[in-house]
Design an enzyme around this catalytic site. Structure first.
Site, PDB file in Angstrom:
ATOM      1  N   CYS A   8       0.862  -1.189   0.000  1.00  0.00           N
ATOM      2  CA  CYS A   8       0.000   0.000   0.000  1.00  0.00           C
ATOM      3  C   CYS A   8       0.892   1.230   0.000  1.00  0.00           C
ATOM      4  O   CYS A   8       2.073   1.141  -0.360  1.00  0.00           O
ATOM      5  CB  CYS A   8      -0.989  -0.017   1.175  1.00  0.00           C
ATOM      6  SG  CYS A   8      -0.225   0.056   2.814  1.00  0.00           S
ATOM      7  N   ASN A  11       2.260   1.524   4.372  1.00  0.00           N
ATOM      8  CA  ASN A  11       2.588   0.262   5.054  1.00  0.00           C
ATOM      9  C   ASN A  11       2.317   0.327   6.556  1.00  0.00           C
ATOM     10  O   ASN A  11       2.990  -0.313   7.359  1.00  0.00           O
ATOM     11  CB  ASN A  11       4.046  -0.170   4.788  1.00  0.00           C
ATOM     12  CG  ASN A  11       4.361  -1.613   5.181  1.00  0.00           C
ATOM     13  OD1 ASN A  11       5.482  -1.925   5.544  1.00  0.00           O
ATOM     14  ND2 ASN A  11       3.385  -2.498   5.141  1.00  0.00           N
ATOM     15  N   CYS A  13      -1.353   0.785   7.426  1.00  0.00           N
ATOM     16  CA  CYS A  13      -2.796   0.506   7.543  1.00  0.00           C
ATOM     17  C   CYS A  13      -3.201  -0.725   6.720  1.00  0.00           C
ATOM     18  O   CYS A  13      -3.382  -1.814   7.258  1.00  0.00           O
ATOM     19  CB  CYS A  13      -3.625   1.716   7.122  1.00  0.00           C
ATOM     20  SG  CYS A  13      -3.363   3.177   8.150  1.00  0.00           S
ATOM     21  N   ARG A  14      -3.351  -0.539   5.401  1.00  0.00           N
ATOM     22  CA  ARG A  14      -3.968  -1.602   4.608  1.00  0.00           C
ATOM     23  C   ARG A  14      -3.084  -2.824   4.408  1.00  0.00           C
ATOM     24  O   ARG A  14      -3.537  -3.964   4.603  1.00  0.00           O
ATOM     25  CB  ARG A  14      -4.379  -1.045   3.236  1.00  0.00           C
ATOM     26  CG  ARG A  14      -5.521  -0.047   3.330  1.00  0.00           C
ATOM     27  CD  ARG A  14      -5.667   0.727   2.046  1.00  0.00           C
ATOM     28  NE  ARG A  14      -4.503   1.578   1.812  1.00  0.00           N
ATOM     29  CZ  ARG A  14      -4.278   2.277   0.709  1.00  0.00           C
ATOM     30  NH1 ARG A  14      -5.142   2.182  -0.295  1.00  0.00           N
ATOM     31  NH2 ARG A  14      -3.210   3.042   0.603  1.00  0.00           N
ATOM     32  N   SER A  15      -1.836  -2.625   3.977  1.00  0.00           N
ATOM     33  CA  SER A  15      -1.022  -3.815   3.681  1.00  0.00           C
ATOM     34  C   SER A  15      -0.638  -4.603   4.946  1.00  0.00           C
ATOM     35  O   SER A  15      -0.561  -5.833   4.879  1.00  0.00           O
ATOM     36  CB  SER A  15       0.198  -3.487   2.814  1.00  0.00           C
ATOM     37  OG  SER A  15       1.069  -2.571   3.415  1.00  0.00           O
ATOM     38  N   ASP A 125      -8.092   3.887   1.167  1.00  0.00           N
ATOM     39  CA  ASP A 125      -7.154   4.242   2.227  1.00  0.00           C
ATOM     40  C   ASP A 125      -7.934   4.750   3.445  1.00  0.00           C
ATOM     41  O   ASP A 125      -8.603   5.781   3.363  1.00  0.00           O
ATOM     42  CB  ASP A 125      -6.222   5.336   1.702  1.00  0.00           C
ATOM     43  CG  ASP A 125      -5.074   5.607   2.641  1.00  0.00           C
ATOM     44  OD1 ASP A 125      -5.137   5.164   3.806  1.00  0.00           O
ATOM     45  OD2 ASP A 125      -4.116   6.264   2.216  1.00  0.00           O
TER      46      ASP A 125
HETATM   47  P1  4NP Z   1      -1.802   2.873   4.105  1.00  0.00           P
HETATM   48  O1  4NP Z   1      -2.354   4.264   4.683  1.00  0.00           O
HETATM   49  O2  4NP Z   1      -1.276   3.164   2.719  1.00  0.00           O
HETATM   50  O3  4NP Z   1      -2.993   2.002   4.089  1.00  0.00           O
HETATM   51  O4  4NP Z   1      -0.725   2.427   5.072  1.00  0.00           O
HETATM   52  C1  4NP Z   1      -1.571   5.420   4.737  1.00  0.00           C
HETATM   53  C2  4NP Z   1      -0.822   5.673   5.855  1.00  0.00           C
HETATM   54  C3  4NP Z   1      -0.069   6.823   5.929  1.00  0.00           C
HETATM   55  C4  4NP Z   1      -0.076   7.726   4.885  1.00  0.00           C
HETATM   56  C5  4NP Z   1      -0.815   7.447   3.750  1.00  0.00           C
HETATM   57  C6  4NP Z   1      -1.565   6.308   3.679  1.00  0.00           C
HETATM   58  N1  4NP Z   1       0.687   8.919   4.960  1.00  0.00           N
HETATM   59  O5  4NP Z   1       0.602   9.726   4.028  1.00  0.00           O
HETATM   60  O6  4NP Z   1       1.384   9.125   5.952  1.00  0.00           O
END
Ligand code: 4NP
Length: 157
Positions: A8, A11, A13-15, A125
């Protein structure tokens, strides 16, 4: 078919949730070993961080402990190491394709392509939303994990 990398943006939240849920599904199916898997982000902001507390709590509510994972960024070596790079959304696919040598592009797939009966193509997201976004993401991740386990079991005979 042995190594899978869930990808994702951050790294955190989703992955990580995908890695944890898929681990549970794969273990229930007797697919570990020989399967190996991990997760990574296309971005570097959270390298070394544990998953977001909301992701840890949401996964725990479904019997999955992701608290010991630590974020890392996708590395060009990953395209050699992994047999499948499973992206949470189209932006992840585009970033991976831009970074991957052309002969590895077929390894990059959208996670929800494996989710039977799900019309959505992306795991949204949940980072900037509330707890319901994490729960919705987990619904999609659970469906896709079942389909991916079927796919991998079929590939490995
Ligand atoms: P993820 O979510 O891609 O599901 O881990 C996010 C976590 C942090 C950020 C973006 C998406 N960020 O911009 O910090």
């Amino acid at each position: 078919m042995k190594r899978i990398l869930f990808v994702c943006l951050g790294n955190i939240c989703r992955s990580p949730m995908a890695e944890g849920v898929f681990a549970k599904v794969a273990e229930e199916r007797g697919l570990i070993p020989p399967l190996e898997f991990a997760s990574a982000g296309t971005g570097s902001w959270h390298v070394g961080d544990p998953p977001d507390a909301r992701a840890v709590a949401a996964a725990r509510s479904r019997g999955v402990d992701i608290s010991r994972q630590r974020a890392r960024q996708v590395h060009v070596d990953d395209f050699d190491t992994y047999d499948l790079l499973i992206a949470m959304d189209e932006a992840n696919v585009e970033t991976l394709r831009a970074a991957a040598p052309e002969h590895h592009h077929a390894k990059i797939k959208l996670f929800l392509a494996f989710a039977d009966g799900v019309s959505a193509t992306e795991v949204p997201d949940p980072y900037y939303g509330g707890a319901d976004g994490f729960s919705h993401a987990l619904d999609l991740i659970e469906a896709a994990s079942r389909g991916l386990a079927d796919y991998v079991a079929g590939m490995s005979g």
